[in-house]
Design a protein around this motif. Structure first.
Motif, PDB file in Angstrom:
ATOM      1  N   ILE B  91     -33.221  99.218-107.354  1.00  0.00           N
ATOM      2  CA  ILE B  91     -34.514  98.133-107.654  1.00  0.00           C
ATOM      3  C   ILE B  91     -34.017  97.080-106.821  1.00  0.00           C
ATOM      4  O   ILE B  91     -32.755  96.166-107.304  1.00  0.00           O
ATOM      5  CB  ILE B  91     -34.333  97.937-109.294  1.00  0.00           C
ATOM      6  CG1 ILE B  91     -34.329  99.212-110.151  1.00  0.00           C
ATOM      7  CG2 ILE B  91     -35.334  96.878-109.603  1.00  0.00           C
ATOM      8  CD1 ILE B  91     -35.582 100.106-109.886  1.00  0.00           C
ATOM      9  N   ALA B  92     -34.957  96.561-105.925  1.00  0.00           N
ATOM     10  CA  ALA B  92     -34.611  95.413-105.071  1.00  0.00           C
ATOM     11  C   ALA B  92     -34.346  94.095-105.773  1.00  0.00           C
ATOM     12  O   ALA B  92     -33.872  93.227-105.047  1.00  0.00           O
ATOM     13  CB  ALA B  92     -35.909  95.617-103.992  1.00  0.00           C
ATOM     14  N   SER B  93     -35.223  93.912-106.944  1.00  0.00           N
ATOM     15  CA  SER B  93     -35.161  92.628-107.553  1.00  0.00           C
ATOM     16  C   SER B  93     -33.868  92.340-108.049  1.00  0.00           C
ATOM     17  O   SER B  93     -33.559  91.166-108.704  1.00  0.00           O
ATOM     18  CB  SER B  93     -36.261  92.494-108.519  1.00  0.00           C
ATOM     19  OG  SER B  93     -36.303  93.589-109.276  1.00  0.00           O
ATOM     20  N   LEU B  94     -32.916  93.572-108.641  1.00  0.00           N
ATOM     21  CA  LEU B  94     -31.974  93.306-109.139  1.00  0.00           C
ATOM     22  C   LEU B  94     -30.550  93.343-108.198  1.00  0.00           C
ATOM     23  O   LEU B  94     -30.655  94.128-107.372  1.00  0.00           O
ATOM     24  CB  LEU B  94     -31.616  94.456-110.165  1.00  0.00           C
ATOM     25  CG  LEU B  94     -32.872  94.448-111.113  1.00  0.00           C
ATOM     26  CD1 LEU B  94     -32.637  95.794-112.336  1.00  0.00           C
ATOM     27  CD2 LEU B  94     -32.980  93.156-111.954  1.00  0.00           C
ATOM     28  N   GLN B  98     -26.424  94.179-111.638  1.00  0.00           N
ATOM     29  CA  GLN B  98     -27.593  94.365-112.618  1.00  0.00           C
ATOM     30  C   GLN B  98     -28.233  95.939-112.259  1.00  0.00           C
ATOM     31  O   GLN B  98     -28.776  96.091-113.335  1.00  0.00           O
ATOM     32  CB  GLN B  98     -28.691  93.451-112.188  1.00  0.00           C
ATOM     33  CG  GLN B  98     -28.256  91.850-112.649  1.00  0.00           C
ATOM     34  CD  GLN B  98     -29.169  90.733-111.767  1.00  0.00           C
ATOM     35  OE1 GLN B  98     -29.910  91.263-110.979  1.00  0.00           O
ATOM     36  NE2 GLN B  98     -29.194  89.683-112.619  1.00  0.00           N
ATOM     37  N   VAL B 101     -26.089  97.691-114.632  1.00  0.00           N
ATOM     38  CA  VAL B 101     -25.958  97.657-115.738  1.00  0.00           C
ATOM     39  C   VAL B 101     -27.516  98.265-116.342  1.00  0.00           C
ATOM     40  O   VAL B 101     -27.702  98.532-117.798  1.00  0.00           O
ATOM     41  CB  VAL B 101     -26.238  95.977-116.226  1.00  0.00           C
ATOM     42  CG1 VAL B 101     -26.558  95.578-117.671  1.00  0.00           C
ATOM     43  CG2 VAL B 101     -24.770  95.414-116.071  1.00  0.00           C
ATOM     44  N   LEU B 102     -28.374  98.039-115.518  1.00  0.00           N
ATOM     45  CA  LEU B 102     -29.856  98.681-116.213  1.00  0.00           C
ATOM     46  C   LEU B 102     -29.731 100.276-116.450  1.00  0.00           C
ATOM     47  O   LEU B 102     -30.232 100.643-117.368  1.00  0.00           O
ATOM     48  CB  LEU B 102     -30.728  98.749-114.597  1.00  0.00           C
ATOM     49  CG  LEU B 102     -32.124  99.479-114.910  1.00  0.00           C
ATOM     50  CD1 LEU B 102     -32.967  98.297-115.844  1.00  0.00           C
ATOM     51  CD2 LEU B 102     -32.896  99.393-113.626  1.00  0.00           C
ATOM     52  N   ALA B 103     -28.862 101.030-115.596  1.00  0.00           N
ATOM     53  CA  ALA B 103     -28.513 102.207-116.270  1.00  0.00           C
ATOM     54  C   ALA B 103     -28.169 102.422-117.475  1.00  0.00           C
ATOM     55  O   ALA B 103     -28.205 103.405-118.279  1.00  0.00           O
ATOM     56  CB  ALA B 103     -27.768 102.907-115.317  1.00  0.00           C
ATOM     57  N   TYR B 105     -28.419 100.300-119.836  1.00  0.00           N
ATOM     58  CA  TYR B 105     -29.608  99.767-120.680  1.00  0.00           C
ATOM     59  C   TYR B 105     -30.304 100.820-121.080  1.00  0.00           C
ATOM     60  O   TYR B 105     -30.821 101.044-122.038  1.00  0.00           O
ATOM     61  CB  TYR B 105     -30.203  98.384-120.132  1.00  0.00           C
ATOM     62  CG  TYR B 105     -31.548  98.145-120.841  1.00  0.00           C
ATOM     63  CD1 TYR B 105     -31.640  97.482-122.189  1.00  0.00           C
ATOM     64  CD2 TYR B 105     -32.679  98.471-120.194  1.00  0.00           C
ATOM     65  CE1 TYR B 105     -32.694  97.477-122.817  1.00  0.00           C
ATOM     66  CE2 TYR B 105     -33.958  98.110-120.805  1.00  0.00           C
ATOM     67  CZ  TYR B 105     -34.083  97.658-122.140  1.00  0.00           C
ATOM     68  OH  TYR B 105     -35.103  97.463-122.593  1.00  0.00           O
ATOM     69  N   GLN B 111     -23.900  97.779-122.787  1.00  0.00           N
ATOM     70  CA  GLN B 111     -23.701  97.279-121.303  1.00  0.00           C
ATOM     71  C   GLN B 111     -22.263  96.811-121.323  1.00  0.00           C
ATOM     72  O   GLN B 111     -21.851  95.642-121.788  1.00  0.00           O
ATOM     73  CB  GLN B 111     -24.766  96.191-121.297  1.00  0.00           C
ATOM     74  CG  GLN B 111     -26.126  96.844-121.425  1.00  0.00           C
ATOM     75  CD  GLN B 111     -27.372  95.640-121.140  1.00  0.00           C
ATOM     76  OE1 GLN B 111     -27.381  94.808-120.678  1.00  0.00           O
ATOM     77  NE2 GLN B 111     -28.433  95.964-121.962  1.00  0.00           N
TER      78      GLN B 111
END
Lengths: 419, 219
Positions: B91-94, B98, B101-103, B105, B111
């Motif tokens: 994800i380019a914005s992260l 992050q 951590v998204l994975a 979440y 997290q």
């Protein structure tokens, strides 16, 4: 990490787009908030000043002008009316219980000098800050703002100028008849704050011709010393500008009085309630046009939000597929898109509310400089909450289609294409 | 581990996949060879629960995927299957941290930034947690995507064409990295590719060209 921070990161990634969308939405909301605040304050101000005034009787002419001149003191009189005829109305015990005389025509540093009696400050429940209420002719009691702006103090004297406004470069001052300040009112946040109150006979003295003065009219002396009601004074050759009827003898008088007034040739009755409604209707057309403009701006902003989200969705199809792959449910992606739109709408509403209030504050500052009206951006209306909710609602609505499409993202197809 | 029984899949009435039986044990590493259009990616998607097969049964880590609702499959995949694509899409914005951590979440697990950092260090990216995808080289991006795939300690690690467009040395490094990570987390590793260079790293090889068979029977 959560949906909110994820949405925030996406919005920050497209800073310019986000900024433009928020600005556009903010401008639309700002225009509407500005109009709402100004309309509310003007109406409030107008209704406060007209408080309890059932009818205004003046010289024949525009009824709106009579109201604007006699109640709000922002227009010129339609003319003067003979005192005898005014007394005939005021003393008609079948119709009128309370009437307040008004005599206009002079100013001091652009502040109107109003000839009246004690019933006018009493009507607005004005309280004295210093000194006493005027009693004799040529005594004045100053409104709070007049005292503050002119610097006049108790015991000071001044000469009035002819006319309701000082004419640039022209000396129209009445020499020989000085007004003396005997009292200063506390701020009442009504029209009284901007008026200089005196007894009606002051006007007759100031405007009496020089010949009359030289004749040493015996009546003048009595004028100087009388505190009796204008309605009981000898009326011969005397005029006032208007009279405010604040109490009828009975409800029927509200219908009968205008009829009686119209039978007296030079008089005209004007109802503040009716004239105000007419005025607000006229102002309302302009406001409606401006409101439509504001709503068009909001519409454009919502459309722009929709386009931004729709384009973002196309650009983020693979992102969404990856997120689905990482375990995000369809509902979560749907929620994320709605949240992004809500964030945009929330920011737009916030910016709009701030802009609207700021603009009113600036307009209020400008208006106070020009002595027109008092406006402030430091008030908050319940309607603004509704407007905020409406903007949030349409923002979410704009996101429904992109959100629906993200809901239906087919992970396998997108991943297979490897876009 | 995973197991397939009588799996068939069709696209517009045309059969693209037919696997009578296949079982891969825990911590085993196998290679699925096949040309473009042979159905490799379709099979990976079915194993990952992204695509539902026309018929047949698939078990991953003893769970029959067809018994799970779509939402449950999403959660199962997040916790049990790590996926690596040909393009290491982040994800380019992260930033890197992050993205990891998204994975966690999205999988609904706590997290743990320290675990993310440990894995990044393990993959030689210890100094990159704050870097954004556009600041990384292609090789570094691929390693971040590996980190993301193994982060939730999956039972099955799937990689789709991980060596495409890589030179020999880089391709060998990626394969060794995947094998090492799978071994470390005791995950079953399945790599699908048409890249013949990868064959030398595997003993368990299946071929999907024409029919599903052992590589030895095709060659």
């Amino acid at each position: 990490m959560n949906l909110l921070s994820l949405s925030k990161h996406y919005l920050l990634q497209n800073r310019l787009n986000t900024f433009l969308n928020v600005l556009l939405l903010g401008l639309g909301v700002g225009v509407i908030v500005f109009l709402m605040l100004v309309q509310y304050q003007l109406e409030d101000k107008f209704r406060k000043d007209v408080k309890g005034i059932k009818m205004v009787i003046g010289a024949k002419g525009s009824p709106l002008q009579i109201i604007l001149c006699s109640v709000y003191h922002i227009d010129n009189p339609t003319g003067n009316i003979p005192l005898a005829e005014a007394q005939q109305i005021a003393n008609d015990k079948r119709l009128v219980k309370k009437a307040i005389p008004l005599a206009l025509g002079d100013n001091y540093q652009n502040y109107r000098i109003v000839g009246t009696d004690a019933s006018l400050p009493a009507h607005y429940e004005a309280k004295l800050s210093k000194g006493s209420m005027f009693e004799k002719a040529m005594e004045v009691t100053l409104g709070a703002k007049v005292a503050q702006e002119t610097g006049l103090k108790i015991g000071d004297t001044f000469n009035s100028s002819h006319g309701l406004q000082q004419e640039e470069g022209m000396d129209l001052s009445h020499e020989g008849h000085s007004f003396k300040v005997v009292g200063i009112l506390k701020p009442s946040f009504s029209i009284l704050d901007k008026l200089i109150l005196t007894a009606v006979p002051s006007f007759w003295l100031v405007h009496a011709s020089h010949e009359e003065e030289e004749e040493n009219h015996p009546e003048e002396d009595s004028l100087h010393h009388t505190a009796s009601s204008v309605w009981q004074m000898p009326s011969e050759g005397k005029e006032i500008t208007a009279m405010l009827i604040t109490e009828y003898q009975n409800p029927m008088a509200a219908m009968n009085l205008p009829r009686q007034v119209s039978q007296i040739g030079v008089l005209q009755a004007a109802s503040p309630a009716m004239e105000l409604n007419r005025l607000f209707e006229q102002i309302g057309i302009g406001q409606q046009i401006a409101s439509v403009f504001g709503f068009i701006l909001i519409g454009i902003a919502v459309l722009s939000t929709f386009i931004a989200l729709y384009n973002a969705l196309k650009a983020r199809r693979y992102d969404l597929a990856v997120m689905r792959n990482l375990g995000a449910s369809r509902l979560k992606l749907f929620g994320m898109m709605l949240l992004e739109a809500s964030l945009l709408a929330f920011l737009g509403a916030l910016v709009g509310l701030s802009l609207g209030h700021l603009a009113v504050e600036v307009a209020g500052w400008q208006a106070s400089v020009q002595e027109k009206v008092y406006l402030t951006g430091a008030i908050f209306l319940v309607e603004e909450l509704w407007l905020g909710a409406l903007v949030l609602g349409v923002g979410v609505l704009a996101a429904l289609l992109p959100a629906w499409q993200s809901y239906h993202t087919e992970v396998a197809d997108i991943l297979a294409k490897g876009e | 581990m995973f197991e397939i029984a009588a799996l068939k899949h069709q696209y517009q009435h045309q059969e693209v996949l037919n696997i009578p039986e296949w079982k891969v044990s825990k911590a085993d590493a196998c290679l699925l060879l096949g040309n473009s259009g042979s159905g490799k990616t379709t099979l990976l998607h079915i194993l990952a629960g992204i695509r539902v097969p026309s018929s047949g049964k698939v078990w991953v880590n003893h769970t029959l995927l067809s018994e799970l609702s779509e939402a449950k499959r999403d959660q199962f995949r997040a916790k049990n299957i790590g996926l690596i694509f040909q393009k290491p899409h982040l994800i380019a914005s992260l930033n890197v941290s992050q993205n990891l951590v998204l994975a966690q979440y999205l999988a609904g697990i706590p997290q743990d930034k320290k675990l993310c950092q440990r894995i990044l260090e393990d993959l030689g990216l210890g100094d990159k947690p704050k870097a954004y995808p556009h600041q990384l080289s292609q090789g570094q991006l691929q390693r971040v995507s590996v980190a993301r795939a193994v982060l939730n300690q999956p039972a099955l690690l799937i990689a789709d064409e991980p060596t495409a467009s890589l030179d020999d040395e880089s391709a060998a490094q990626v394969i060794q990295l995947l094998k090492a990570q799978a071994q470390k987390w005791e995950a079953t590793l399945l790599i699908a590719t048409h890249d013949q260079r990868v064959k030398q790293h595997f003993t368990h090889i299946k071929n999907l060209n024409h029919t599903f068979s052992d590589e030895s029977t095709q060659s």
